[in-house]
Design a protein around this motif. Structure first.
Motif, PDB file in Angstrom:
ATOM      1  N   GLU A   1     -11.232   7.282   7.666  1.00 21.43           N
ATOM      2  CA  GLU A   1      -9.770   7.232   7.707  1.00 21.43           C
ATOM      3  C   GLU A   1      -9.290   5.793   7.574  1.00 21.43           C
ATOM      4  N   TYR A   2      -8.617   5.509   6.458  1.00 23.76           N
ATOM      5  CA  TYR A   2      -8.096   4.170   6.199  1.00 23.76           C
ATOM      6  C   TYR A   2      -6.659   4.055   6.713  1.00 23.76           C
ATOM      7  N   PRO A   3      -6.259   2.873   7.135  1.00 26.19           N
ATOM      8  CA  PRO A   3      -4.890   2.669   7.647  1.00 26.19           C
ATOM      9  C   PRO A   3      -3.876   2.481   6.522  1.00 26.19           C
ATOM     10  N   VAL A   4      -3.600   3.549   5.798  1.00 17.59           N
ATOM     11  CA  VAL A   4      -2.616   3.487   4.711  1.00 17.59           C
ATOM     12  C   VAL A   4      -1.639   4.644   4.841  1.00 17.59           C
ATOM     13  N   ASP A   5      -0.369   4.367   4.566  1.00 18.28           N
ATOM     14  CA  ASP A   5       0.660   5.395   4.456  1.00 18.28           C
ATOM     15  C   ASP A   5       1.040   5.517   2.992  1.00 18.28           C
TER      16      ASP A   5
ATOM     17  N   VAL B   1       6.876  11.035 -13.894  1.00 18.43           N
ATOM     18  CA  VAL B   1       6.089  11.417 -12.720  1.00 18.43           C
ATOM     19  C   VAL B   1       6.548  10.570 -11.542  1.00 18.43           C
ATOM     20  N   ASP B   2       6.512  11.143 -10.349  1.00 17.34           N
ATOM     21  CA  ASP B   2       6.945  10.419  -9.160  1.00 17.34           C
ATOM     22  C   ASP B   2       6.158   9.127  -8.964  1.00 17.34           C
ATOM     23  N   ASP B   3       6.860   8.123  -8.465  1.00  9.90           N
ATOM     24  CA  ASP B   3       6.227   6.843  -8.151  1.00  9.90           C
ATOM     25  C   ASP B   3       5.494   6.945  -6.820  1.00  9.90           C
ATOM     26  N   ILE B   4       4.646   5.959  -6.550  1.00 11.73           N
ATOM     27  CA  ILE B   4       3.821   5.970  -5.345  1.00 11.73           C
ATOM     28  C   ILE B   4       4.104   4.716  -4.534  1.00 11.73           C
ATOM     29  N   VAL B   5       4.420   4.905  -3.257  1.00 10.77           N
ATOM     30  CA  VAL B   5       4.618   3.794  -2.338  1.00 10.77           C
ATOM     31  C   VAL B   5       3.439   3.782  -1.364  1.00 10.77           C
ATOM     32  N   VAL B   6       2.762   2.653  -1.279  1.00 10.11           N
ATOM     33  CA  VAL B   6       1.598   2.532  -0.400  1.00 10.11           C
ATOM     34  C   VAL B   6       1.857   1.413   0.600  1.00 10.11           C
ATOM     35  N   ASN B   7       1.726   1.734   1.887  1.00 12.28           N
ATOM     36  CA  ASN B   7       1.810   0.743   2.948  1.00 12.28           C
ATOM     37  C   ASN B   7       0.431   0.576   3.574  1.00 12.28           C
ATOM     38  N   VAL B   8      -0.030  -0.665   3.644  1.00 16.11           N
ATOM     39  CA  VAL B   8      -1.315  -0.963   4.273  1.00 16.11           C
ATOM     40  C   VAL B   8      -1.031  -1.498   5.669  1.00 16.11           C
ATOM     41  N   LEU B   9      -1.679  -0.907   6.668  1.00 20.77           N
ATOM     42  CA  LEU B   9      -1.427  -1.242   8.063  1.00 20.77           C
ATOM     43  C   LEU B   9      -2.693  -1.800   8.726  1.00 20.77           C
ATOM     44  N   THR B  10      -2.506  -2.324   9.923  1.00 22.29           N
ATOM     45  CA  THR B  10      -3.644  -2.717  10.726  1.00 22.29           C
ATOM     46  C   THR B  10      -4.096  -1.516  11.556  1.00 22.29           C
ATOM     47  N   CYS B  11      -5.350  -1.502  11.924  1.00 22.50           N
ATOM     48  CA  CYS B  11      -5.875  -0.366  12.692  1.00 22.50           C
ATOM     49  C   CYS B  11      -5.373  -0.360  14.122  1.00 22.50           C
ATOM     50  N   GLY B  12      -5.364  -1.515  14.764  1.00 24.22           N
ATOM     51  CA  GLY B  12      -5.052  -1.565  16.185  1.00 24.22           C
ATOM     52  C   GLY B  12      -3.634  -1.181  16.524  1.00 24.22           C
ATOM     53  N   ASP B  13      -2.651  -1.905  15.970  1.00 26.56           N
ATOM     54  CA  ASP B  13      -1.255  -1.683  16.339  1.00 26.56           C
ATOM     55  C   ASP B  13      -0.385  -1.210  15.181  1.00 26.56           C
ATOM     56  N   ALA B  14      -1.013  -0.824  14.069  1.00 28.29           N
ATOM     57  CA  ALA B  14      -0.288  -0.259  12.914  1.00 28.29           C
ATOM     58  C   ALA B  14       0.811  -1.178  12.407  1.00 28.29           C
ATOM     59  N   VAL B  15       0.512  -2.472  12.325  1.00 30.44           N
ATOM     60  CA  VAL B  15       1.451  -3.432  11.758  1.00 30.44           C
ATOM     61  C   VAL B  15       1.269  -3.450  10.249  1.00 30.44           C
ATOM     62  N   GLY B  16       2.387  -3.366   9.530  1.00 33.15           N
ATOM     63  CA  GLY B  16       2.313  -3.365   8.081  1.00 33.15           C
ATOM     64  C   GLY B  16       1.964  -4.742   7.532  1.00 33.15           C
ATOM     65  N   VAL B  17       0.875  -4.819   6.768  1.00 33.18           N
ATOM     66  CA  VAL B  17       0.450  -6.097   6.193  1.00 33.18           C
ATOM     67  C   VAL B  17       0.712  -6.175   4.692  1.00 33.18           C
ATOM     68  N   GLY B  18       1.090  -5.055   4.099  1.00 34.56           N
ATOM     69  CA  GLY B  18       1.373  -5.058   2.672  1.00 34.56           C
ATOM     70  C   GLY B  18       2.065  -3.784   2.251  1.00 34.56           C
ATOM     71  N   ALA B  19       3.043  -3.916   1.355  1.00 31.86           N
ATOM     72  CA  ALA B  19       3.775  -2.758   0.832  1.00 31.86           C
ATOM     73  C   ALA B  19       3.782  -2.847  -0.689  1.00 31.86           C
ATOM     74  N   TYR B  20       3.463  -1.733  -1.356  1.00 34.79           N
ATOM     75  CA  TYR B  20       3.296  -1.754  -2.806  1.00 34.79           C
ATOM     76  C   TYR B  20       3.902  -0.507  -3.438  1.00 34.79           C
ATOM     77  N   VAL B  21       4.383  -0.668  -4.671  1.00 38.43           N
ATOM     78  CA  VAL B  21       4.917   0.460  -5.427  1.00 38.43           C
ATOM     79  C   VAL B  21       4.185   0.518  -6.756  1.00 38.43           C
ATOM     80  N   TYR B  22       3.766   1.728  -7.125  1.00 39.05           N
ATOM     81  CA  TYR B  22       3.055   1.934  -8.385  1.00 39.05           C
ATOM     82  C   TYR B  22       3.791   2.962  -9.228  1.00 39.05           C
ATOM     83  N   ARG B  23       3.860   2.660 -10.509  1.00 36.98           N
ATOM     84  CA  ARG B  23       4.544   3.524 -11.465  1.00 36.98           C
ATOM     85  C   ARG B  23       3.534   3.996 -12.506  1.00 36.98           C
ATOM     86  N   GLU B  24       3.593   5.267 -12.865  1.00 44.11           N
ATOM     87  CA  GLU B  24       2.642   5.778 -13.855  1.00 44.11           C
ATOM     88  C   GLU B  24       2.827   5.055 -15.192  1.00 44.11           C
ATOM     89  N   GLU B  25       1.719   4.668 -15.754  1.00 42.65           N
ATOM     90  CA  GLU B  25       1.723   3.985 -17.044  1.00 42.65           C
ATOM     91  C   GLU B  25       0.509   4.460 -17.826  1.00 42.65           C
TER      92      GLU B  25
END
Length: 217
Positions: free
Chosen positions: A99-103, A114-138
């Motif tokens: 289980e990876y810490p991603v939303d 096609v719908d876009d994808i939003v990915v949030n990368v979090l920390t395991c301990g306190d679920a602090v967001g360390v990165g937010a990304y958006v991907y579009r189909e290409e």
């Protein structure tokens, strides 16, 4: 003899009545079977009608089949993205088992097929967001169209816009108690995300933690 003769007609009548009753029962059973057969056909006739209504409902729910969210391997997407920082990739590890810490969120942000994808990368301990990304189909893959790596940060889809929340810390603020947050709304325009507006929310730290009560209390 009379008694025997008298019993004969009675038995004959009883036999005839029994035969009539049996015929009536058989006739009733025949009618019942016939009715059940007709009812069964009716039920079978209603079956396809029900199936059609379900199919119709499905068609209604999928009026834009191209927008149906696709399940993607968000972890692989992050690790294969050359724009993601080495620090985020290095720290992106399973918290437990696999289980990876991603939303991951799916939605229409860029108006693609096609719908876009939003990915949030979090920390395991306190679920602090360390990165937010958006991907579009290409083509056959996905293109990175947004990146925010100033933690704590978190991105969401709100009515077709991208909303990014960043926690604000003053000197001495613990990680669990920021001084406020910046909420920035981005709108897709001319092939990129442009800032639409931003809001600063300041948190009150006056309650608790040994705060000095107002005079007179």
């Amino acid at each position: 003899m009379r008694g025997l003769t008298g019993a004969g007609p009675n038995r004959a009548r009883e036999t005839i009545q029994a035969a009539i009753t049996a015929v009536s029962v058989l006739a009733a059973l025949a009618l019942l079977v016939s009715a059940c057969g007709t009812g069964g056909t009716g039920a079978r006739d209603e079956g396809p009608a029900h199936a059609d209504s379900v199919t119709g409902g499905g068609t209604t729910r999928t009026l834009s089949p191209g927008k149906t969210p696709k399940h993607v391997d968000a972890v692989r997407l992050i690790k294969d993205d050359p724009r993601v920082s080495a620090a985020v990739k290095r720290d992106l590890k399973p918290c437990a088992a696999d289980e990876y810490p991603v939303d991951v969120s799916y939605g229409d942000l860029t108006g693609g097929s096609v719908d876009d994808i939003v990915v949030n990368v979090l920390t395991c301990g306190d679920a602090v967001g360390v990165g937010a990304y958006v991907y579009r189909e290409e083509g056959d893959g996905y293109e990175s169209v947004f990146r925010a790596e100033e933690p704590p940060v978190y991105a969401e889809i709100d009515r077709g816009d991208l909303v990014v929340t960043k926690q604000v810390y003053e000197k001495g603020d613990p990680v669990s108690n920021p001084s406020g947050e910046d909420v920035i709304t981005y709108h897709w325009s001319a092939g990129r995300f442009a800032k639409k507006y931003s809001t600063r929310n300041e948190y009150s730290n006056a309650v608790g933690d040994g705060a000095t009560p107002p005079p007179g209390n």
